[in-house]
Design a protein around this motif. Structure first.
Motif, short mmCIF file in Angstrom:
data_model
loop_
_atom_site.label_atom_id
_atom_site.label_comp_id
_atom_site.label_asym_id
_atom_site.label_seq_id
_atom_site.Cartn_x
_atom_site.Cartn_y
_atom_site.Cartn_z
N ILE A 133 -0.43 46.73 -78.77
CA ILE A 133 -0.30 46.55 -77.33
C ILE A 133 1.08 47.06 -76.93
O ILE A 133 2.03 46.99 -77.68
N ASN A 134 1.15 47.61 -75.70
CA ASN A 134 2.41 48.16 -75.21
C ASN A 134 3.02 47.22 -74.19
O ASN A 134 2.35 46.74 -73.28
N ILE A 135 4.33 46.95 -74.36
CA ILE A 135 5.05 46.05 -73.47
C ILE A 135 6.10 46.84 -72.69
O ILE A 135 6.97 47.49 -73.28
N ASP A 136 6.01 46.80 -71.36
CA ASP A 136 6.97 47.50 -70.50
C ASP A 136 8.29 46.74 -70.49
O ASP A 136 8.32 45.53 -70.27
N LEU A 137 9.39 47.45 -70.73
CA LEU A 137 10.72 46.83 -70.73
C LEU A 137 11.60 47.33 -69.59
O LEU A 137 12.78 46.97 -69.52
N THR A 138 11.05 48.13 -68.69
CA THR A 138 11.86 48.71 -67.61
C THR A 138 11.99 47.80 -66.41
O THR A 138 12.92 47.95 -65.61
N GLN A 139 11.07 46.85 -66.24
CA GLN A 139 11.06 46.00 -65.05
C GLN A 139 11.56 44.60 -65.35
O GLN A 139 10.94 43.61 -64.95
N GLN A 140 12.68 44.48 -66.03
CA GLN A 140 13.21 43.18 -66.39
C GLN A 140 13.99 42.58 -65.22
O GLN A 140 14.80 43.25 -64.61
N THR A 141 13.74 41.29 -64.94
CA THR A 141 14.43 40.62 -63.84
C THR A 141 15.75 39.99 -64.29
O THR A 141 16.59 39.66 -63.45
N GLY A 142 15.90 39.79 -65.60
CA GLY A 142 17.09 39.12 -66.10
C GLY A 142 17.00 37.61 -66.07
O GLY A 142 17.89 36.91 -66.57
N GLU A 143 15.94 37.07 -65.46
CA GLU A 143 15.77 35.62 -65.35
C GLU A 143 15.19 35.05 -66.64
O GLU A 143 14.28 35.62 -67.23
N LEU A 144 15.71 33.90 -67.04
CA LEU A 144 15.22 33.22 -68.23
C LEU A 144 13.72 32.95 -68.14
O LEU A 144 12.97 33.18 -69.09
N LYS A 145 13.29 32.52 -66.98
CA LYS A 145 11.88 32.14 -66.79
C LYS A 145 10.93 33.33 -66.86
O LYS A 145 9.72 33.15 -67.04
N SER A 207 9.80 50.94 -73.32
CA SER A 207 8.66 50.09 -73.68
C SER A 207 8.63 49.95 -75.19
O SER A 207 9.40 50.58 -75.92
N ALA A 208 7.71 49.11 -75.67
CA ALA A 208 7.58 48.89 -77.11
C ALA A 208 6.13 48.62 -77.46
O ALA A 208 5.39 48.02 -76.67
N ASN A 209 5.72 49.06 -78.63
CA ASN A 209 4.39 48.77 -79.14
C ASN A 209 4.47 47.63 -80.15
O ASN A 209 5.36 47.63 -81.02
N VAL A 210 3.55 46.69 -80.03
CA VAL A 210 3.45 45.57 -80.98
C VAL A 210 2.20 45.79 -81.83
O VAL A 210 1.08 45.85 -81.30
N ASP A 211 2.38 45.94 -83.14
CA ASP A 211 1.27 46.18 -84.05
C ASP A 211 0.45 44.90 -84.20
O ASP A 211 0.99 43.85 -84.57
N LEU A 212 -0.84 45.00 -83.93
CA LEU A 212 -1.71 43.82 -83.97
C LEU A 212 -2.08 43.40 -85.39
O LEU A 212 -2.62 42.32 -85.60
N SER A 213 -1.79 44.25 -86.38
CA SER A 213 -2.08 43.91 -87.77
C SER A 213 -0.89 43.27 -88.47
O SER A 213 -1.06 42.47 -89.39
N THR A 214 0.33 43.63 -88.01
CA THR A 214 1.52 43.16 -88.72
C THR A 214 2.50 42.41 -87.83
O THR A 214 3.35 41.67 -88.33
N GLY A 215 2.44 42.64 -86.51
CA GLY A 215 3.41 42.06 -85.60
C GLY A 215 4.67 42.89 -85.49
O GLY A 215 5.61 42.51 -84.77
N ALA A 216 4.73 44.04 -86.17
CA ALA A 216 5.91 44.90 -86.11
C ALA A 216 6.08 45.48 -84.70
O ALA A 216 5.10 45.85 -84.04
#
Length: 280
Positions: A133-145, A207-216
């Motif tokens: 799965i791909n996680i977008d890292l460009t739209q970070q708000t900086g908020e803890l929540k 962005s980053a990809n999370v491997d669904l088989s290993t979590g890498a």
């Protein structure tokens, strides 16, 4: 549970026709940690920075990903109850009995919210086929929540079939953040009020990809080291104190402060390379 991921077409268990629908088990899972150290849940509360506890919220879901004979399926477990003020949660969902084998290790993911926070993120058929799965890292708000929009939690455990069409895990599932989280507070050298802060640097990814088989976790599209108002990651206007999600590994973050709608940086500190580990 690691087979060839291209031998068979990917499908969800819900795609089966009534004639071929297999026996299902009701799986109950307790997830969280029994200590107060690691950030392992769905909502962060300010406490001690990286060690702030995450709490489960109504509607949170765990995704159980099973690889069987080269075919991946995903099964949703929904939060049913919490204890210890939300630090531990009990989840429940349906899994095919034929997919559960004794002494096999299964992976449970909490994949958080979509980038805009409007809905829960899911693991799609396309994600299963790609194996990540791909996680977008460009739209970070900086908020803890809002870290749940940019982080993925994962834990492993054994599943045991009991009686009456039910199944449980062998003990609680301990989830860990697969991403690294760092806290920064930015000020200009001459105390000029900053209207906007940009992030760039080696090891900073869009962005980053999370491997669904290993979590890498693997970074995709490095932001680069050059000041570029079109490509750098920007935090909401006026925010100078923020939490940042990084791909774990060696990172040399650089922050650029802007003022009066100018793209002239007023932050001139020298970038330092650090190794940001997951679950920090």
């Amino acid at each position: 549970l690691h087979g060839s991921e291209h031998s068979f077409p990917t499908r969800r268990s819900s795609d089966l026709s009534p004639e071929t629908k297999e026996q299902m088990l009701t799986l109950t899972v307790s997830a969280g940690t029994e200590d107060d150290a690691a950030a392992t849940r769905a909502e962060l509360v300010e406490a001690e920075g990286s060690k702030s506890p995450w709490k489960w919220e109504t509607g949170d879901q765990l995704m159980l990903v099973i690889t069987n004979a080269g075919q991946k399926t995903v099964h949703t477990l929904t939060l049913k109850s919490t204890k210890r003020d939300g630090l531990s949660g009990e989840f429940e969902g349906q899994v095919p009995a034929s997919s559960i084998t004794e002494n096999s290790t299964y992976r449970f993911f909490y994949v958080g919210k979509t980038t805009d926070g409007s809905t829960d993120r899911t693991i799609t058929t396309s994600d299963l086929s790609a194996g990540n799965i791909n996680i977008d890292l460009t739209q970070q708000t900086g908020e803890l929540k809002d870290l749940k929009k940019n982080c993925v939690l994962m834990g492993t455990g054994n599943v045991v079939a009991t009686t009456g069409g039910k199944a449980i895990t062998n003990g609680n599932i301990t989830l860990k953040n697969l991403f690294a989280v760092a806290h920064f507070a930015i000020t200009a050298n001459d105390n000029t009020p900053l209207t906007k802060v940009g992030l760039r640097g080696k090891g900073v990814y869009a962005s980053a990809n999370v491997d669904l088989s290993t979590g890498a976790v693997t970074g995709v599209s490095e932001i680069g080291t050059e000041i570029d108002p079109e490509e750098n990651i920007f935090f909401p206007a006026g925010k100078t104190d923020f939490y940042v999600t990084f791909v774990p590994g060696s990172v040399t973050p650089s922050f650029d402060g802007y003022y009066a709608d100018s793209y002239t940086s007023v932050v001139t500190s020298t970038p330092q390379t650090r190794n940001y580990d997951a679950d920090k």
